[in-house]
Structure formats: structure tokens, C-alpha cells
Enzyme design. Structure first.
Site, PDB file in Angstrom:
ATOM      1  N   GLY A 122       0.531  -1.409   0.009  1.00 22.12           N
ATOM      2  CA  GLY A 122       0.403  -0.068  -0.051  1.00 22.12           C
ATOM      3  C   GLY A 122       1.070   1.442  -0.358  1.00 22.12           C
ATOM      4  CG  PHE A 123       4.121   1.230  -0.059  1.00 24.70           C
ATOM      5  CD1 PHE A 123       5.665   0.625   0.799  1.00 24.70           C
ATOM      6  CD2 PHE A 123       4.488   0.389  -1.572  1.00 24.70           C
ATOM      7  CE1 PHE A 123       5.540  -0.969   0.527  1.00 24.70           C
ATOM      8  CE2 PHE A 123       5.300  -0.691  -1.755  1.00 24.70           C
ATOM      9  CZ  PHE A 123       5.158  -1.391  -0.628  1.00 24.70           C
TER      10      PHE A 123
ATOM     11  CD  GLU B 271       5.341   4.864   7.598  1.00 23.48           C
ATOM     12  OE1 GLU B 271       4.762   5.925   6.673  1.00 23.48           O
ATOM     13  OE2 GLU B 271       4.640   5.617   9.113  1.00 23.48           O
TER      14      GLU B 271
END
Ligand code: FAD
Ligand code: SF4
Lengths: 349, 746
Positions: free
Chosen positions: B245-246, B713
Site C-alpha cells: 500500500g505504502f 517507515e
């Protein structure tokens, strides 16, 4: 994708009879099908060569020439131990190209005939003299990393992307073709065309002609001891060449008695550097000589784009490839074939 | 606060175990169904036609030709597009952007959908779209940062004000003994999850069923409901698995809204799956930035100030800015800190959060600038960072909830062998003559928590059902969240049934901001503890229970029992309590929670230190990252295997940012010319050699009851700068833009 006929002939005669303008031969499909998806290629008939008999063989004839059927897989050829021993830089070039999956699917004829990676060629809705003659060339003034420094014209600045073809050019391969007017042979040097004013005429194949095989002359195997392919690229693997070079030497009694040098990704065809070869012959191999040869190979180079940096780098790649060849073909294929990092990697694959 | 002792037992025995993914078998055997694997009967295929210019209008579409193509059923254009009930330029939820859904014939960026074709087969619809053969009236597009003036904009969805200043910048500037003034540029990057954006939309009256990969299931339902004028509760969104997805799958996108509209218009289910090329435009990206960094130090190499000015691209019609300069706010102690953000309106799709939004680009520039400053002071880069270590949050002075960054530096440096690094550049060569360089960078990522709910149901047979609409993008939510759930009841994970990935379940919140495990995990934990609390009260009040009369506050769930803390012999099976009460099952509810006073008073971040080695051919300039060591302190690690994968993935993304990713726009049309994986490079296996991840133990009593921060992240931050710094160390060349390519080093 546009509708098209799909034909799978069982013989070469049937294949040739099936051809008509607008038709395309289908090898592994790794290039053609991609271009059909973007719309850059829109054949209305695909003639699949997959069932043609006899095109998947690698044979060595009585006079020692090696004949490679048009449908031999890129991976199969590179992994053929006898072939790789006799033509190590061809195997190295093949293994430096694309990815394992693609090399399994791709055929040798398809590799010769693969189209440029110029992004404007690949995407319709742009002006491209190669795709649609007379429309112009959007690459000029556009973006892209892979334009020519040799042999380009105002009409087209694209390069031929193949790795495989670079050593083939160096080794004087011969292309066997057949068509409506019978069979003939084309010397590799004449096979790919420079763009001139007809960038759409990419090869010497006439409409309806089909590649049956490639041949490497017996003499080409004489370079087996000193032959390397070196490919500079933007990532360690699975990238087209920034610049590449195939270098092969015959060294007898410390003197170069025969030299072959060709560069990749610098022109619309694999660039054979005949002057450099002449310069090398008759001398002892050393760094200064290789630099001079590399200098000669690029003496006519002119940037076609904002790629002037490519000229010095191509010189250095050529000189390095010669130095690597002089050092001798490695006993085992490097785990990172043709890479500047080849020495460092523990063997795998 | 950090220690290396084994953690307390209160979490039972599931958390902390390196379980393999529970969905792994389904994935490798192909039985895990992704959105586009759904084939309802009577399906129509939708194909978008993306604009190939970035600015102008569509003057003509050959609709007749497309409609005449066999198998094409409808062509949707601005002329005939049925109305939407919600205005596409409104933002229905906090994670929304203005979308392009054929409002008009204006082209605002290349890749914008300008028509949608529906067909009985994907091939028919694809050819129909091609036959539309658009003609445009074009205008010169603005696609580079210098093609428009920077403006002050509201910084979109991410919250903070555009400009932040702490301390007295003028005094700090005046007092500085030396300083640097450097500008770094980062390239536009496009999210490209393995699974491209897809939807299978089906209407049943005014109820809508969506099979769609989503990082925010319940929130997305509200977003889509808005456009179609139905209550959010009428939308069911199923997203059991996402192929990545990021950040790009958290927000409603134009193509997906059009496909849903097409399903309503035709009364048939409609499937849309973007091609790889179509991912470059309408589903967000990381905007290009230009960052000016001015740093100054006093005589003792203590930072007097960091002044970080970020300019980033945004679209002509929305406001999202890459919040890059925020990276300088929370990391190094300096007397004065200033960060500003300006936007440049360009003819590009609206940028959006992409894995480590702001921090990735900001850290890339900051960590390079820190090295430049270190070099000016003559100090080793690590020593310089240690001298400027922030004991409390710079600017605000807030204490950190926990911060084991010092330990990250120490352990990372030890494993990497940093102490052997020569100070001057271009000192190291390997046996093959390759230049060798070592660089480092500090990693930081905030640990937000979002709202989420969960439900736990203990059953009479001693098993339990947990439910929350979490999103597993591949990171392992199916596994890590189940581990937390099992522990909350003190059950082995085999006794847990975990339902997730469906919007009809309690709202599991957003899988974003690296906060999903903390958020959904806290809700699950609370729901399980709610069950235990209820059972505990029942047992304490029941004379037949060994727990009779004991204090519920001393109860803990363990091994399928409730026990008195410190007196484990005194306890009773969960099932027995349930049985005696005559209950078939018992339900508990829970919500994600962070104490408001902690949220207010403490700075909360995950931290890390990344060390990189590069090798570079001295003549040919090809580069390779040969070694990466990352040490991260990110609170409690629920599943070390999955956490390490996340951190590795982040670090690999750092390699991608530093050396590879860059969208190339044609300057005349604005179209992205390398919109595929042959042209848009990301690292391949051969680009990643030695990659080591170390997690540093951290007990954080403030972030949430579970002590979880986040790992999704942070791996990108620190890594990009470390690689650029290593290239500097190897070659003596300081490159101030990303990606760094062969030609930059000639
Ligand atoms: C992502 C990617 C990366 C790549 N990287 C590299 C790389 O690094 N180096 C490299 O060298 N290559 C690379 N390639 C290109 C690859 O080598 C070619 O796609 C492949 O060799 C083509 O072979 P094919 O059999 O699949 O050809 P096809 O796609 O089937 O055909 C290609 C062309 O050849 C014609 N053709 C096929 N067979 C015959 C025949 N017998 N006679 C006449 N014409 C014929 C077809 O009509 C078509 O025009 C890459 C490709 C991709 C997709
Ligand atoms: S360089 Fe050649 S292939 Fe590329 S756009 Fe110009 S004419 Fe076409």
C-alpha cells in the site's frame, strides 16, 4: 490490445506463406507483447514460431562453426557448457541481460530483433520517425538515459539495447534468414542499420523474411582464452546497459595477434570498433595501449542529447573490457556476469 | 529509558515470538484472495484512459469508434458521466484528496483519467480505450520546481503548521562560530505496490459492496459513501489482503470512484485494476523537494541553529505538501530551530503520503547536511551527532516517552565497525581497487496512534474470537495482531480466531503512520482485558471460585486461566468461570488508547542509527551498497521476524531513494516517460548484499499500554543520508540531489 489473428504454423513453408504486411513473427514475446500493450506495435497477425521444427538446436558443424537455431532460449544458450566454453563473452553478455525469467522466455532471434528502449518509441502519442516515419523525433529535447553518441542522425538518436548482439558483432556472426524469395545469409555487420533518414528500416531483413539461425565461425572460438563482456548499468542487475563493451584478444608470445572490440548502447547497432582493433594488433597488451584503442573507438563520438558524459565513460568501459580480456577469461562464469562487481561476489546462481 | 533485561510476563507468551505469517501458506499457494481475484457473475471490466498531456483540455474523443468495438458496452466521458452526490472537490474524510472523476474536459496532469470504457472482457475494454484516440488542446505544462513560484499553502492532511520556529534564530545565527548553507533536491517518486489499485464494485439497491485493497477500511467506506449519497453503513468494504500500500491505498481515488459509478450506472458488477503505467498519476506520489539547510555550530561543535526550508511540489488543484522540513524539529539539540514549507503548484497529480512522508525526504537532506557540518567542525559524523544529542525534544523541551538512540548509535557502530573509519574521504580501497566509503545517518519516525475499536468473544470451549477491521498490506497484521489478542486473554495463539479485513467489523483504524500495530493492537488488547475484567468480577463474587473475594485488580490472564498476581496457584480456568455462570460466550469491547496527558506532555518517536558501506568503481563510477547495518529502538517488538522485515524493507527503500527512484517527465507534454519497471528503477536482489537489522530493547510506559511504537517507515529515514554520506566518504564528492547516478560521479 487490438484484435489480431494468431497463427501457429507447423513448418517453415507454412510460416512464410502465412506472412503478409502487418504480420509479425512471435518469438518469446518478451518485447513484442509489451509493445503491443503500449500500442507501439499493432500487428494484425501474429505468427508464432513455437512449433517450427529444428529451430531450437545448438549444433557445431564439421568446419567448427556453431549454428544456433532462432528459437534457442537466451538462458539455454548461455547455459550450454560447450557453447559457453568456446564463446565465453557471448554467454556472459546473455547472462548480463534482463532477468532469469526473461532469459528463459526470450529467443535468440527475438533478441537480435528487439526494438529500442527509447521511451518515445515505446509510447505512442509521441512523434517518432522510427515508429511512424516522417512524424519527427520527440526524443530530441525530451528525457531518457539511453541515447546514442555514435552513428545517429537528425531523424533518430535511439540505441540498440541488446547485450547479446555486442559480442556477436565482435565475433563476425552470420545471420541465416529465409523468406518468400528463398534463403540467404547476412553478415552481422550488415544486419542492423544506422538510422540515416530511414530509422524505421532497422535491419537488413526484407518483409516476410524470417531468421532461421545464427552462426559463429570457428575462428571466433580462437578468442576463448581472452574474452570479456563488461556492462555498466544503473543497478547491479536487471538493467539495460548504460554503456557496454565486448573485448576479445588473441595473445601469442606476449603480443596481441588478433583483437575484437564492439560497444553496446552507444548507437543504433552494436558498434564494431575496427580502428581500435587495428591499433591493438601487433602490440604487447598494456593499459596505455588500451586507452589509445578506446580513444580510437570513440573518436567519432558526438552526443545526441545531454549525454556528453557517455563518451568518456564509454572510453573507460572499452579500455577496462580490454584489460579484463587481457587478464584472461575467468575459469568460471562470474556470479554477476559482466558486472564491474564481478570479482567481489561469491559464486552463486 | 531502556534496558536489556527480559521483559515482564504480563503479555503472556505470544508477543515477542518470531511467528511466521499466519497467512503465508494461503499466499504462497494462491488461495489468498486479493481484490481483483473476485469474479462475481455478470461482471463488466472497466479500463481508464489516462491523459498523455499534463495541461490543457480534451478536444475530442472518438467515442463512436470505441463503442463500435465488439464487446465494448459503455464509454463514460465528461459528457455522459452520471452525477455524483458528493462533490469530488470536497474532502469527505481527513485522509482525502480532491479527485478527478470526469468533472470536465480539463487536463490537470498526465495520467488523469479522461474517460472510462466498460467491456465484456478486459481486452475489449482496453482496445475501446485505445480507440478513443484523444485529441488535446495543449498548454505548456509546469512540471519542475523552478517552473512556478513557491507559495504558502495549508500543509494538507498531515497536521502541523507550515512554519515552525523555536528559540531565537537571529541570536543563534549571530553567535555561531561557523555554518553551512546547502541545498538538496529529491526527485518525484511514485508508490508502486506489487498489487496495483483495484476494485470490484457491486450494488444491491443502495447498498454497496467493494472488494478493494484498503489501508483504512471503515474510513474509506465513509469516503465512498459521500460520493454516492448513501450512509457509510451501507458500504461493505472487504480487504483481507493487500499487495502493498505504502500510503496510496488509504484514500479514495478517482479511478475507483468511477468504477463504482459505472457499476451503479450499468446495474452490473464492475472490476477495475490499474495497469502499472496508470499508477503514475491518479493515486498519489512523493513530490519532488528542494530543501535549503543552514546549520551553524559554536566553537565546541554544538549546534546553534538548524534552519530548514522545504519547497515541494503540489498539484494545481490541491494542497498536499511533502512535510520534509519537519525532520529537523525533533532530532538534534540546537538553540534555535526553524522549519518552513512552501508549495510549488505544478501540473502533476496531487502528491500524497508515501512511506515515511516528510521524514524520508527531510531526513535525506538533514543527514547529509549534518555530515557536511560535521566535516566543517572536523569531527567524526557519529561524534558530531552525539555532541548534539537531544535529551529532551528540541524546541519544546518535552521529555521523550523513551529514547534509546544512544544505544542504537553504540550497537550499530559496534556491529558495523565504525571506529575503524578514517576521517578523511577517499582513504579506503578494497582488494579489487574499488573505492570504499562509510557513512551514517540517524533515523527517526514519530509514533502516532489513531482511533480503533475491537471486540473479543470468549467461547465456552475455551477458544476466543477477536474482530477488528485491520489491514494487512503484507506487513503481518494477521499475525502480530493475533499475538497481541491471544495474550490479552492469556491463551495460546492456536485458540484464537481472528477476523479482520472487513469494514463491517469494529473499526480497526488506519494502517498508516507506522501506527497500526500500536492502534489496532491496543484496541484488541483492551477488548480481551475487558473480557478478563468481566470474568474476574464474576469469579470474585462467586463463592464457588478459588478467586472468590480476591481483588480483581490483581488478576492476570495466563495459560487459559485467571490467576492472582504473585499467587499463581490461586486461579481458575476461563472456561470454568464461563460454564458456572451458564454463559455460552462473553463479549468484551476495547478501544485504542493513549493517555491524553502523556500525548500532551511527552515527545514520542522511534529512533535508529543506520550505517552504510558503498563500493564504487573509481573510473566507471558504478555504485553498490555493500553493507547496511540499522539499529532501531522502536518500543516493544511484538514479532521480531515481522518487525525486522519491515525495517529491512524500509532500509531497502532507502537504497531506492538514494540511488534509483525518479519519475522523468517529458518537458513538453509533462507525461512521465519511464512509467514502468523497466524504466522506473527500484533495487533488485543483487543491489542488496549485507543487510543487518538490530532492534534495541525499549520499555515505553507512555506510548500505550502495550509499549508499542512502530517499525513500518523508520527504516527509510537515516538510510538515504547514510548512503549519500558513504558516497562522499568513498569519492570525496558531495552530491546534493537524489537519486545519485553514475554520471554524477564522473
Ligand atoms: C524488463 C526487461 C529488461 C530487459 N533487459 C535486457 C537487457 O538488459 N539486455 C538485453 O539484451 N535485453 C534485455 N531485454 C530484452 C530481451 O532481451 C528481449 O525482450 C528478448 O531478447 C526478445 O526475445 P523474444 O524471443 O521474447 O522476442 P519477441 O518479443 O517475441 O520478438 C521481438 C522481435 O523480434 C521479432 N522476431 C522474433 N523472432 C524472429 C525471427 N525468428 N525472425 C525474425 N524476427 C523475429 C519479433 O517479430 C519482434 O519484432 C529486456 C526486456 C525486458 C522486458
Ligand atoms: S530517437 Fe528514434 S526511436 Fe526515439 S523518438 Fe526519435 S525517432 Fe523515435
Amino acid at each position: 490490445m487490438k484484435m489480431f489473428d494468431f497463427i501457429r504454423p507447423a513448418s517453415i513453408d507454412e510460416a512464410i506463406a502465412a506472412w503478409r504486411p502487418g504480420a509479425a513473427w512471435l518469438g518469446g514475446g518478451t518485447n513484442l507483447v509489451d509493445l503491443m500493450k503500449t500500442g507501439a506495435a499493432q500487428p494484425d497477425r501474429l505468427i508464432d514460431l513455437g512449433r517450427l521444427p529444428g529451430l531450437d538446436r545448438i549444433e557445431t558443424g564439421a568446419e567448427g562453426a556453431t549454428r544456433i537455431g532462432a528459437r534457442v532460449g537466451n538462458a539455454d544458450l548461455a547455459r550450454d557448457a560447450d557453447f559457453a566454453r568456446r564463446f565465453p563473452m557471448v554467454a556472459e553478455a546473455l547472462l548480463s541481460g534482463a532477468s532469469g525469467q526473461l532469459r528463459n522466455a526470450a529467443t535468440v532471434a527475438g533478441n537480435l530483433m528487439q526494438r529500442t528502449r527509447c521511451p518515445y518509441f515505446q509510447n505512442p502519442e509521441t512523434a517518432c520517425n522510427k515508429r511512424r516515419p516522417g512524424t519527427g523525433c520527440d526524443a530530441r529535447g525530451g528525457v531518457g538515459d539511453n541515447y546514442a553518441v555514435l552513428g545517429w542522425s537528425d531523424d533518430c538518436i535511439a540505441t540498440h539495447p541488446s547485450d547479446f548482439c555486442v559480442p556477436l558483432a565482435a565475433l563476425d556472426a552470420v545471420v541465416e534468414v529465409i523468406g518468400p524469395n528463398g534463403a540467404r545469409e547476412i553478415a552481422f555487420a550488415d544486419f542492423h542499420h544506422l538510422p540515416g533518414t530511414t530509422p524505421d528500416r532497422e535491419t537488413a531483413l526484407e518483409p516476410g523474411e524470417l531468421i532461421l539461425a545464427l552462426r559463429l565461425p570457428a575462428a571466433a572460438a580462437e578468442f576463448a582464452g581472452h574474452a570479456r563482456y563488461l556492462k555498466l548499468r544503473d543497478r547491479t542487475s536487471f538493467a539495460f546497459a548504460t554503456v557496454s563493451a565486448a573485448a576479445a584478444l588473441k595473445i601469442e608470445g606476449g603480443i596481441i595477434t588478433g583483437a575484437r572490440l564492439a560497444l553496446g548502447a552507444v548507437a543504433a547497432k552494436p558498434w564494431r570498433a575496427a580502428e581500435a582493433e587495428a591499433l591493438l594488433t601487433g602490440h604487447a597488451p598494456d593499459a596505455a595501449l588500451f586507452d589509445r584503442a578506446a580513444e580510437a573507438a570513440l573518436s567519432d563520438a558526438v552526443p545526441a542529447h545531454d549525454n556528453a558524459w557517455k563518451i568518456p565513460i564509454a572510453r573507460r568501459v572499452a579500455a577496462r573490457a580490454l584489460a579484463l580480456a587481457a587478464r584472461g577469461t575467468p575459469a568460471r562464469m562470474p556470479a554477476l556476469p559482466a558486472s564491474v562487481f564481478a570479482a567481489e561476489e561469491p559464486a552463486h546462481v | 529509558m531502556s534496558d536489556t533485561m527480559s521483559r515482564p510476563m504480563r503479555f503472556g507468551s505470544n508477543s515477542g515470538q518470531p511467528l511466521t505469517r499466519r497467512d503465508g501458506l494461503a499466499k504462497v499457494t494462491g488461495t489468498a484472495t486479493f481484490a481483483a481475484d473476485n469474479h462475481p457473475r455478470n461482471l463488466l471490466y472497466a479500463v481508464c484512459l489516462p491523459a498523455t498531456i499534463a495541461r490543457g483540455r480534451v478536444a475530442h474523443l472518438d467515442v463512436a469508434a470505441a463503442e463500435a468495438h465488439p464487446g465494448v458496452s459503455h464509454v463514460m466521458t465528461p459528457q455522459n458521466r452520471p452525477p455524483l452526490q458528493g462533490d469530488p472537490s470536497e474532502k469527505p474524510t481527513m485522509f482525502s484528496f480532491r479527485i478527478e472523476v470526469l468533472q470536465d474536459d480539463t487536463v490537470r496532469y498526465a495520467g488523469q483519467p479522461i474517460a472510462m470504457v466498460l467491456g465484456e472482457t478486459i481486452e475489449a475494454a482496453t482496445e475501446g480505450a485505445r480507440l478513443l484516440n484523444p485529441r488535446y488542446e495543449t498548454m505548456t505544462p509546469r512540471i519542475a520546481l523552478d517552473q512556478n513560484e513557491p507559495e504558502a499553502l495549508e500543509p494538507g492532511a498531515l497536521g502541523r503548521p507550515a512554519d515552525v520556529e523555536h528559540g531565537d534564530m537571529q541570536t543563534a545565527r549571530n553567535s555561531a562560530a561557523q555554518g553551512i548553507d546547502v541545498t538538496y533536491e529529491t526527485a518525484p517518486q511514485y508508490h508502486n505496490a506489487m498489487e496495483t489499485h483495484a476494485v470490484v464494485a457491486q450494488w444491491d439497491g443502495d447498498r454497496l459492496i467493494l472488494d478493494m485493497p484498503s489501508q483504512a477500511l471503515v474510513l474509506s467506506c465513509a469516503g465512498y459513501a459521500h460520493f454516492f449519497g448513501i450512509p457509510a453503513g451501507n458500504v461493505t468494504l472487504r480487504s483481507p489482503f493487500l499487495g502493498g500500500g505504502f500510503g496510496s491505498k488509504a484514500i479514495p481515488t478517482g479511478p475507483q470512484v468511477l468504477a463504482i459509478l459505472a457499476a451503479r450506472m450499468t446495474g452490473r458488477p464492475v472490476k477495475l485494476m490499474l495497469t502499472r503505467q496508470q499508477m503514475f498519476g491518479p493515486v498519489g506520489h512523493r513530490g519532488a523537494t528542494r530543501q535549503r539547510l543552514r546549520l551553524g555550530t559554536d566553537d565546541a561543535a554544538a549546534l546553534s541553529f538548524i534552519d530548514h526550508e522545504g519547497v515541494s511540489e503540489t498539484s494545481s488543484f490541491d494542497d498536499f505538501l511533502e512535510p520534509a522540513a519537519n525532520a529537523s524539529q525533533g532530532l538534534y539539540a540546537a538553540q534555535a530551530l526553524r522549519s518552513t514549507h512552501r508549495g510549488v503548484r505544478l501540473d502533476v497529480g496531487t502528491p500524497s503520503p508515501m512511506r515515511a512522508p516528510g521524514e524520508a525526504s527531510g531526513s535525506a537532506a538533514l543527514e547529509c547536511a549534518m555530515d557536511e557540518m560535521a566535516e566543517a567542525t572536523g569531527l567524526d559524523p557519529l561524534e558530531f551527532r552525539l555532541r548534539n544529542y537531544a535529551e529532551t525534544e528540541p524546541g519544546t523541551g518535552k521529555p521523550y516517552s523513551s529514547k534509546a538512540l544512544r544505544e542504537c548509535y553504540a550497537e550499530g557502530a559496534r556491529r558495523f565497525g565504525w571506529s575503524r573509519r578514517p576521517l578523511a574521504p577517499r582513504q579506503m580501497q578494497d582488494a579489487d581497487g574499488m573505492l570504499v566509503g562509510w557513512g551514517m545517518g540517524t533515523a527517526l519516525f514519530p509514533c502516532p496512534m489513531f482511533a480503533a475499536d475491537a471486540r473479543a468473544t470468549l467461547r465456552a470451549d475455551g477458544t476466543a474470537l477477536f474482530e477488528t477491521s485491520a489491514a494487512d498490506m503484507g506487513q503481518g497484521a494477521w499475525t502480530a495482531l493475533a499475538q497481541i489478542a491471544a495474550d490479552s486473554l492469556g491463551l495460546p495463539i492456536e485458540k484464537i480466531e481472528f477476523r479482520s479485513g472487513n469494514s463491517t467489523l469494529p473499526d480497526g483504524g488506519i494502517a498508516g503512520g507506522s501506527g497500526h500495530t500500536a492502534t489496532a493492537g491496543s484496541a484488541l488488547d483492551a477488548s480481551g482485558r475487558d473480557v478478563i475484567r468481566q470474568l474476574g468480577s464474576m469469579a470474585a463474587a462467586d463463592p464457588a471460585s478459588p478467586l472468590h473475594g480476591a481483588d480483581n485488580a490483581t488478576f492476570q490472564a495466563r495459560d487459559g486461566r485467571i490467576e492472582v498476581e504473585g499467587d499463581p496457584a490461586r486461579g481458575e480456568d476461563l472456561a470454568a468461570i464461563l460454564h458456572r455462570a451458564g454463559l455460552e460466550q462473553l463479549e468484551g469491547q476495547g478501544s485504542a488508547f493513549r493517555k491524553p496527558e502523556d500525548a500532551e506532555n511527552r515527545a514520542m518517536n522511534a529512533h535508529g542509527a543506520v550505517f552504510a558501506e558503498v563500493k564504487i568503481d573509481p573510473d566507471l563510477c558504478q555504485m553498490r551498497v555493500t553493507r547496511l547495518v540499522g539499529a532501531f529502538a522502536a518500543g516493544r517488538i511484538i514479532n521480531p521476524r515481522l518487525a525486522e522485515s519491515q525495517l529491512m524493507g524500509g532500509m531497502i527503500w532507502g537504497v531506492s531513494f538514494a540511488l534509483h527512484e525518479k519519475a522523468q517527465h517529458d518537458p513538453r507534454t509533462g507525461r512521465i516517460m519511464n512509467a514502468d519497471f523497466a524504466g522506473y528503477h527500484i533495487p533488485v536482489n543483487a543491489d542488496i548484499r549485507d543487510l543487518e537489522v538490530i532492534t534495541i530493547h525499549e520499555d515505553d510506559p507512555y506510548v500505550n499500554a502495550l509499549g508499542i511504537k512502530g517499525v513500518g517507515e523508520i527504516g527509510i529515514t537515516g538510510t538515504v543520508g547514510a548512503i549519500a554520506n558513504a558516497i562522499r566518504h568513498a569519492t570525496g564528492r558531495r552530491i546534493r540531489h537524489f537519486p545519485i547516478r553514475i554520471e554524477d560521479l564522473l
